[in-house]
Design an enzyme around this catalytic site. Structure first.
Site, PDB file in Angstrom:
ATOM      1  N   THR A  86       0.871  -1.191   0.000  1.00  0.00           N
ATOM      2  CA  THR A  86       0.000   0.000   0.000  1.00  0.00           C
ATOM      3  C   THR A  86       0.901   1.231   0.000  1.00  0.00           C
ATOM      4  OG1 THR A  86      -0.169  -0.280   2.412  1.00  0.00           O
ATOM      5  CG2 THR A  86      -2.048  -1.007   1.101  1.00  0.00           C
ATOM      6  N   CYS A 262       7.522   1.684   6.053  1.00  0.00           N
ATOM      7  CA  CYS A 262       6.266   1.931   6.787  1.00  0.00           C
ATOM      8  C   CYS A 262       6.126   3.350   7.331  1.00  0.00           C
ATOM      9  CB  CYS A 262       6.126   0.913   7.914  1.00  0.00           C
ATOM     10  SG  CYS A 262       5.829  -0.747   7.291  1.00  0.00           S
TER      11      CYS A 262
HETATM   12  P1  NAD Z   1       6.132  -5.794  -0.516  1.00  0.00           P
HETATM   13  O1  NAD Z   1       6.164  -4.765  -1.562  1.00  0.00           O
HETATM   14  O2  NAD Z   1       7.409  -6.362   0.023  1.00  0.00           O
HETATM   15  O3  NAD Z   1       5.262  -7.049  -1.005  1.00  0.00           O
HETATM   16  C1  NAD Z   1       4.023  -6.940  -1.626  1.00  0.00           C
HETATM   17  C2  NAD Z   1       3.881  -8.079  -2.626  1.00  0.00           C
HETATM   18  O4  NAD Z   1       2.549  -8.107  -3.127  1.00  0.00           O
HETATM   19  C3  NAD Z   1       4.796  -7.953  -3.842  1.00  0.00           C
HETATM   20  O5  NAD Z   1       5.584  -9.120  -3.943  1.00  0.00           O
HETATM   21  C4  NAD Z   1       3.835  -7.820  -5.018  1.00  0.00           C
HETATM   22  O6  NAD Z   1       4.305  -8.431  -6.194  1.00  0.00           O
HETATM   23  C5  NAD Z   1       2.598  -8.513  -4.481  1.00  0.00           C
HETATM   24  N1  NAD Z   1       1.330  -8.157  -5.144  1.00  0.00           N
HETATM   25  C6  NAD Z   1       0.857  -6.925  -5.466  1.00  0.00           C
HETATM   26  N2  NAD Z   1      -0.356  -7.021  -6.022  1.00  0.00           N
HETATM   27  C7  NAD Z   1      -0.689  -8.336  -6.042  1.00  0.00           C
HETATM   28  C8  NAD Z   1      -1.825  -9.071  -6.482  1.00  0.00           C
HETATM   29  N3  NAD Z   1      -2.897  -8.466  -7.006  1.00  0.00           N
HETATM   30  N4  NAD Z   1      -1.814 -10.408  -6.366  1.00  0.00           N
HETATM   31  C9  NAD Z   1      -0.753 -11.045  -5.831  1.00  0.00           C
HETATM   32  N5  NAD Z   1       0.351 -10.398  -5.375  1.00  0.00           N
HETATM   33  C10 NAD Z   1       0.390  -9.062  -5.484  1.00  0.00           C
HETATM   34  O7  NAD Z   1       5.272  -5.170   0.678  1.00  0.00           O
HETATM   35  P2  NAD Z   1       5.436  -5.429   2.251  1.00  0.00           P
HETATM   36  O8  NAD Z   1       6.578  -4.650   2.801  1.00  0.00           O
HETATM   37  O9  NAD Z   1       5.349  -6.889   2.528  1.00  0.00           O
HETATM   38  O10 NAD Z   1       4.105  -4.720   2.794  1.00  0.00           O
HETATM   39  C11 NAD Z   1       2.814  -5.259   2.552  1.00  0.00           C
HETATM   40  C12 NAD Z   1       1.830  -4.514   3.431  1.00  0.00           C
HETATM   41  O11 NAD Z   1       2.095  -4.757   4.807  1.00  0.00           O
HETATM   42  C13 NAD Z   1       1.851  -2.991   3.273  1.00  0.00           C
HETATM   43  O12 NAD Z   1       0.545  -2.490   3.413  1.00  0.00           O
HETATM   44  C14 NAD Z   1       2.704  -2.535   4.430  1.00  0.00           C
HETATM   45  O13 NAD Z   1       2.400  -1.227   4.834  1.00  0.00           O
HETATM   46  C15 NAD Z   1       2.309  -3.530   5.500  1.00  0.00           C
HETATM   47  N6  NAD Z   1       3.326  -3.763   6.511  1.00  0.00           N
HETATM   48  C16 NAD Z   1       4.643  -3.858   6.148  1.00  0.00           C
HETATM   49  C17 NAD Z   1       5.610  -4.124   7.138  1.00  0.00           C
HETATM   50  C18 NAD Z   1       7.067  -4.231   6.769  1.00  0.00           C
HETATM   51  O14 NAD Z   1       7.891  -4.262   7.691  1.00  0.00           O
HETATM   52  N7  NAD Z   1       7.440  -4.331   5.496  1.00  0.00           N
HETATM   53  C19 NAD Z   1       5.219  -4.279   8.482  1.00  0.00           C
HETATM   54  C20 NAD Z   1       3.875  -4.190   8.799  1.00  0.00           C
HETATM   55  C21 NAD Z   1       2.937  -3.932   7.817  1.00  0.00           C
END
Ligand code: NAD
Length: 446
Positions: A86, A262
């Site tokens: 997001t 984040c």
């Molecule tokens: P990221 O970018 O590492 O991973 C997201 C994945 O989703 C990507 O691999 C992408 O290819 C995939 N994706 C996108 N659209 C898709 C679809 N329609 N179908 C299937 N796969 C799809 O992101 P992240 O860091 O893991 O963060 C994910 C969420 O979690 C965000 O909202 C973030 O704010 C939240 N979050 C992240 C953390 C962190 O430490 N990274 C911690 C808590 C919460």
């Protein structure tokens, strides 16, 4: 219980592997075919301590699988998690396009009663929108949509997932309660509180938690500025206030400001949500502004350490990722500091234990070194931006022998002035006044 994880990035991959380790059968799904191909070959696309082994063990045990086939994964699942990105949209609000695209695909593939749990960080009210979207795509769908925000920290993600401070589940449909309790049973047996709230409260709690931590960081950074101006030492101030249980010692380390995947985007999104609902988040707005000024302030500090002008000077930079033990470069403070120095004519030679691959396309013109001493070779100053353990006990005499000038700018306060100065270096840190400021402020006080 059969689980599907949509999105296999930092959150999806870690959560999926941990759930598999609890004994659930997990399918991790991603739209990125290259990522899934790598995972299927046992190649972990991100650096997260312990993740290789966790994934390998659970794949071998037949509990964890990777696929791009969302429809099959969703149809077979009892609980489907949304863990897609997001990112920040143009107006600062969270970009929900990935979440909405995933939700449409999930809606079309649902088969029998299914819980859909949003792990992605989404603005308050998104659950209502997604529920309406699912009904629009698939009016016959039988589902309960819950908010299950994730609080893991990169670099310590597995421990955070397995031993969380709390688990938040926001629900509107009671049918989701018992399966969510069963899902997290291994954790609350381990004493983690399982907190049930409304869906909106859970969504907002995630932003409020991140914003509060960001406020703490910006607060101590401004106190650090005041320490530098007055002769106080921010580490003494931090410890003095952090021992107060009402305040707590975490997130009170002065430095180059917060970064990462984040805090920067979530603070900006919370401020946008506040404006949209006519409930301005002024503390958050100020925190964003304070943090935005940090890269420039650090670049000025570095310039001052070499006499004020960086043009033609060579800097060694140690640490590029936004924090240690990750390869994540999203909104890393190093980016702003390095580009500011480059614009003023400095050259940079950098080293990071895990982040150089991700950093290279973001930092044109930076030379990458094979290690700390290689980075320091011929430098006018060594700048520590990220506090990897490997940088905590450098051989100062070896460092001095390879540098052009013995200047250490420690933006994470991981060294002690006395030891660095005893090794013949000029030492500059954050919120710890140089001896000249101390004597000036003492004279002024007398
Ligand atoms: P990221 O970018 O590492 O991973 C997201 C994945 O989703 C990507 O691999 C992408 O290819 C995939 N994706 C996108 N659209 C898709 C679809 N329609 N179908 C299937 N796969 C799809 O992101 P992240 O860091 O893991 O963060 C994910 C969420 O979690 C965000 O909202 C973030 O704010 C939240 N979050 C992240 C953390 C962190 O430490 N990274 C911690 C808590 C919460």
């Amino acid at each position: 219980m059969q689980l599907a994880m949509i999105g296999s990035g930092y959150v999806g991959l870690v959560s999926g592997a941990c759930f598999a380790d609890f004994g659930f059968s997990v399918t991790c799904i991603d739209a990125d075919a290259g990522k899934i191909a790598r995972l299927n070959q046992g190649d972990i696309p991100i650096y997260e301590p312990g993740l290789d082994d966790l994934v390998r063990r659970n794949v071998a045990a037949g509990r964890l699988a990777f696929t791009t086939d969302l429809a099959a994964g969703v149809a077979a699942a009892d609980i489907v998690f949304i863990a897609v990105g997001t990112p920040r949209a143009g107006d600062g609000d969270a970009d929900l396009s990935h979440v909405e695209a995933a939700t449409r695909q999930i809606a079309a593939a649902l088969d029998g009663f299914t819980i859909i749990a949003t792990k992605s960080t989404v603005p308050v009210g998104t659950g209502d929108r997604l529920e309406a979207l699912i009904r629009e795509v698939n009016p016959a769908a039988d589902f309960a949509l819950v908010s299950n925000p994730e609080f893991l920290r990169e670099g310590a993600a597995i421990a955070d997932f397995k031993i969380p401070d709390r688990i938040i589940v926001g629900l509107e449909d009671e049918r989701a309660r018992a399966p969510m309790v069963a899902l997290y049973r291994p954790l609350y047996l381990n004493t983690a509180p399982l907190v049930f709230t409304s869906r909106r409260s859970a969504e907002l709690a995630k932003y409020a938690a991140n914003a509060f931590l960001a406020i703490k960081i910006s607060f101590i950074n401004e106190i650090a500025d005041l320490c530098e101006a007055t002769g106080a030492n921010v580490q003494d101030v931090s410890r003095s206030i952090g021992l107060d249980k009402r305040i707590g010692s975490k997130f009170l380390h002065a430095g180059p400001g917060y970064g990462g995947s984040c805090f920067p985007k979530d603070t900006v999104a919370l401020a946008a949500i506040g404006r949209r609902h006519n409930a301005p988040q002024r503390l958050v707005d100020t925190t964003i502004a304070v943090n935005a000024g940090r890269a420039g302030a650090m670049a000025r500090k570095i310039a001052a350490a070499v006499g004020g002008d960086v043009a033609g000077k060579a800097f060694a930079v140690l640490g590029l990722t936004f924090k240690p033990e990750t390869d994540d470069m999203r909104d890393a403070p190093s980016l702003g500091i390095i580009t500011t120095l480059q614009k003023s004519g400095a050259t940079i030679r950098a080293y990071d234990p895990e982040g150089m691959k991700a950093a290279a396309p973001l930092l044109p013109g930076v030379a990458f070194a094979t290690g700390p001493y290689d980075a320091a070779s011929g430098a006018d100053a060594l700048v520590i931006i990220t506090e990897w353990n490997a940088f905590r006990s450098l051989d100062l005499s070896k460092l001095k022998s390879v540098m052009r000038k013995p200047v250490l700018v420690d933006l994470r306060n991981i060294y002690r002035r006395q030891e660095v100065e005893a090794a013949g270096f000029a030492y500059v840190s954050v919120g710890q006044p140089a001896p000249s400021v101390l004597s000036e402020s003492r004279t002024a006080a007398e």
